[in-house]
Design a protein around this motif. Structure first.
Motif, PDB file in Angstrom:
ATOM      1  N   GLU A  27      44.318  46.093 -49.012  1.00  0.00           N
ATOM      2  CA  GLU A  27      44.894  46.072 -50.353  1.00  0.00           C
ATOM      3  C   GLU A  27      43.772  46.230 -51.373  1.00  0.00           C
ATOM      4  O   GLU A  27      42.684  45.700 -51.189  1.00  0.00           O
ATOM      5  N   THR A  28      44.059  46.952 -52.458  1.00  0.00           N
ATOM      6  CA  THR A  28      43.042  47.188 -53.471  1.00  0.00           C
ATOM      7  C   THR A  28      42.855  45.958 -54.348  1.00  0.00           C
ATOM      8  O   THR A  28      43.821  45.408 -54.876  1.00  0.00           O
ATOM      9  N   SER A  29      41.603  45.529 -54.479  1.00  0.00           N
ATOM     10  CA  SER A  29      41.263  44.444 -55.390  1.00  0.00           C
ATOM     11  C   SER A  29      39.931  44.767 -56.046  1.00  0.00           C
ATOM     12  O   SER A  29      39.044  45.341 -55.419  1.00  0.00           O
ATOM     13  N   ILE A  30      39.809  44.385 -57.324  1.00  0.00           N
ATOM     14  CA  ILE A  30      38.599  44.686 -58.081  1.00  0.00           C
ATOM     15  C   ILE A  30      38.018  43.391 -58.630  1.00  0.00           C
ATOM     16  O   ILE A  30      38.734  42.585 -59.225  1.00  0.00           O
ATOM     17  N   GLU A  31      36.709  43.218 -58.423  1.00  0.00           N
ATOM     18  CA  GLU A  31      35.996  42.042 -58.909  1.00  0.00           C
ATOM     19  C   GLU A  31      34.808  42.524 -59.729  1.00  0.00           C
ATOM     20  O   GLU A  31      34.015  43.347 -59.264  1.00  0.00           O
ATOM     21  N   VAL A  32      34.686  42.008 -60.968  1.00  0.00           N
ATOM     22  CA  VAL A  32      33.598  42.404 -61.863  1.00  0.00           C
ATOM     23  C   VAL A  32      32.784  41.158 -62.207  1.00  0.00           C
ATOM     24  O   VAL A  32      33.323  40.208 -62.774  1.00  0.00           O
ATOM     25  N   ASN A  33      31.519  41.175 -61.860  1.00  0.00           N
ATOM     26  CA  ASN A  33      30.609  40.046 -62.110  1.00  0.00           C
ATOM     27  C   ASN A  33      31.190  38.720 -61.630  1.00  0.00           C
ATOM     28  O   ASN A  33      31.102  37.697 -62.305  1.00  0.00           O
ATOM     29  N   GLY A  34      31.817  38.725 -60.468  1.00  0.00           N
ATOM     30  CA  GLY A  34      32.354  37.502 -59.879  1.00  0.00           C
ATOM     31  C   GLY A  34      33.718  37.085 -60.395  1.00  0.00           C
ATOM     32  O   GLY A  34      34.243  36.067 -59.973  1.00  0.00           O
ATOM     33  N   LYS A  35      34.309  37.852 -61.315  1.00  0.00           N
ATOM     34  CA  LYS A  35      35.630  37.531 -61.857  1.00  0.00           C
ATOM     35  C   LYS A  35      36.619  38.633 -61.492  1.00  0.00           C
ATOM     36  O   LYS A  35      36.230  39.766 -61.225  1.00  0.00           O
ATOM     37  N   ALA A  36      37.907  38.297 -61.510  1.00  0.00           N
ATOM     38  CA  ALA A  36      38.942  39.305 -61.274  1.00  0.00           C
ATOM     39  C   ALA A  36      38.948  40.293 -62.446  1.00  0.00           C
ATOM     40  O   ALA A  36      38.503  39.971 -63.557  1.00  0.00           O
ATOM     41  N   LEU A  37      39.453  41.500 -62.194  1.00  0.00           N
ATOM     42  CA  LEU A  37      39.472  42.552 -63.212  1.00  0.00           C
ATOM     43  C   LEU A  37      40.195  42.096 -64.473  1.00  0.00           C
ATOM     44  O   LEU A  37      39.724  42.305 -65.588  1.00  0.00           O
ATOM     45  N   GLU A  38      41.361  41.444 -64.311  1.00  0.00           N
ATOM     46  CA  GLU A  38      42.167  41.019 -65.447  1.00  0.00           C
ATOM     47  C   GLU A  38      41.470  39.918 -66.255  1.00  0.00           C
ATOM     48  O   GLU A  38      41.669  39.806 -67.464  1.00  0.00           O
ATOM     49  N   ALA A  39      40.656  39.093 -65.593  1.00  0.00           N
ATOM     50  CA  ALA A  39      39.939  38.030 -66.291  1.00  0.00           C
ATOM     51  C   ALA A  39      38.729  38.582 -67.047  1.00  0.00           C
ATOM     52  O   ALA A  39      38.429  38.134 -68.154  1.00  0.00           O
ATOM     53  N   TYR A  40      38.039  39.560 -66.478  1.00  0.00           N
ATOM     54  CA  TYR A  40      36.843  40.110 -67.116  1.00  0.00           C
ATOM     55  C   TYR A  40      37.204  41.076 -68.237  1.00  0.00           C
ATOM     56  O   TYR A  40      36.548  41.112 -69.274  1.00  0.00           O
ATOM     57  N   PHE A  41      38.228  41.907 -68.006  1.00  0.00           N
ATOM     58  CA  PHE A  41      38.707  42.858 -69.010  1.00  0.00           C
ATOM     59  C   PHE A  41      40.139  42.496 -69.403  1.00  0.00           C
ATOM     60  O   PHE A  41      41.095  43.017 -68.828  1.00  0.00           O
TER      61      PHE A  41
END
Length: 133
Positions: A27-41
């Motif tokens: 399943e596709t999941s994105i993590e940016v700087n240790g946070k979920a995509l929705e939390a970071y952006f």
């Protein structure tokens, strides 16, 4: 010789730099700087900007776990640098994706950045008002 379990891509925009790693997953999941995509952006436009690469038709893109480390710049330039990093990593994995992603403009690096301030001026080009007397 052991192969790495991920594909890495580097993306840049203005002063932001993103190191992106793609790992095949169910399943596709994105993590940016240790946070979920929705939390970071939290802005939806930035999320769509990043996801647009993964949603391209005719590219044959599967599901990945994407981890990105981003430094510098603002949120918009960080989102664009992540998008470029994902696109470069996808091309590194399968070279036949290059044509589709190139036509859509995902492999183009936007080199525009802020012009430096010149001495004697208020900003890069703004001058003091000229007066005749």
């Amino acid at each position: 010789m052991a192969t790495t379990p991920y594909i890495e891509g580097l993306g840049r925009r203005k002063t932001s730099t993103a190191r992106v790693r793609l790992t095949p997953a169910k399943e596709t999941s994105i993590e940016v700087n240790g946070k979920a995509l929705e939390a970071y952006f939290p802005v939806l436009a930035h999320q769509k900007d990043i996801m647009s690469v993964l949603e391209t038709a005719d590219a044959g893109i599967e599901h990945y776990t994407i981890t990105a480390k981003v430094l510098g710049g603002g949120t918009s330039s960080q989102a664009e640098s992540i998008r470029l990093g994902i696109a470069r990593a996808l091309v590194k994995e399968k070279a036949e994706r290059r044509g589709v992603l190139k036509v859509l403009g995902f492999l183009k690096r936007d080199q525009r950045s802020v012009e430096r301030k010149k001495p004697g001026l208020r900003k890069a080009r703004k001058r003091a008002a000229w007066s005749k007397r």
